[in-house]
Design an enzyme around this catalytic site. Sequence first.
Site: not given
Length: 352
Positions: A111, A115, A173, A175, A211, A240
């Site tokens: 993915n 967010f 993350s 992304n 995380k 993650n």
Amino acid sequence: MTPIERLGLAALHRLDPERAHDLSLLALRRGLVPLAGTPVTSQRLRLRLADLDLPNPVGLAAGYDKNARALPALMRAGFGFVEIGAATPRPQPGNPKPRLFRLTEDRAIINRFGFNNEGAEAIADRLARRPAGIPVGLNIGANKDSADRSADFAQVVRVAGAHADFLTVNVSSPNTEKLRDLQGPEALAALLQGVLAARDDLPNRPPIFIKIAPDLDDQGIADIAAVALAAPVDAIIATNTTLSRDGIASPHAQEGGGLSGAPLFARATRVLARLYQQTQGRVPLIGVGGIGSTEQAWQKLRAGASAVQIYSALIYQGFSLAARIARELDERLAHENVTLAELTGSGNSDWL
């Protein structure tokens, strides 16, 4: 997996992955998904983690229900705790589509959502109206175009923190461009200082988790452990998604974004084990990444986790997986005459 669940998953897998994801949330909201009803629990499964009472150690990882739209149903799916989000201060659409890919051959997904969410205020309102039940946490992030991303985390705490049972600082993350830079020791310490100050002004003072990424080297893991202990945070979630594509067979392997699912298991578990070694059990760890069976949940616990989270495996095995893992963990704990506390970290050296 029930026959209804098998048929439902087969139908969803005929659709574009993001469309299927949205329809699964709609089906949950409308009561069309078979659910356990209550969390599987027993004296062996119950635990207290970061001042939270969990009926079992199997949680839902953040990312599935970003906007808390299906939260009442998810709280009845058999999990011991649920994490929603990530939430940012302002709504944002995320990255351009397509941004979700099934790697069926690898039992994985990629993915690059970025967010996408409806913003902290809308999510806080739904959190406030959720039914009583299992602990629910909120994963918090920063807006992509923010001039001060560290301040964004504290702002989400101020807006939504009073309605969450725990808050997870998501600096891992892949992304959102340069977000992982916030995992550096100085940047992370400053960010956590602002988050903890905002948390301390809330009436409920929810525990703060962080995380981390599975792509950290040993020094990066040691640095995060030191910052987490000094802050202090109440738990660390490891890990993650990964940027690695090692061993991936799917033609989607070269799509940008974070990889999760079965191929992540070993990488994420090694990071978890190193983190447990660095923290020496002084902060609870939550193991996530590649769990698709009771055996894999068991191995995460042995590596150092006090609890686990699942997500990607649900795409291939359905929501009955959560209750099944919890029941089978209970049976195995009884059979081996061991407690969850005794199991945690008991096989740590196997992963080092």
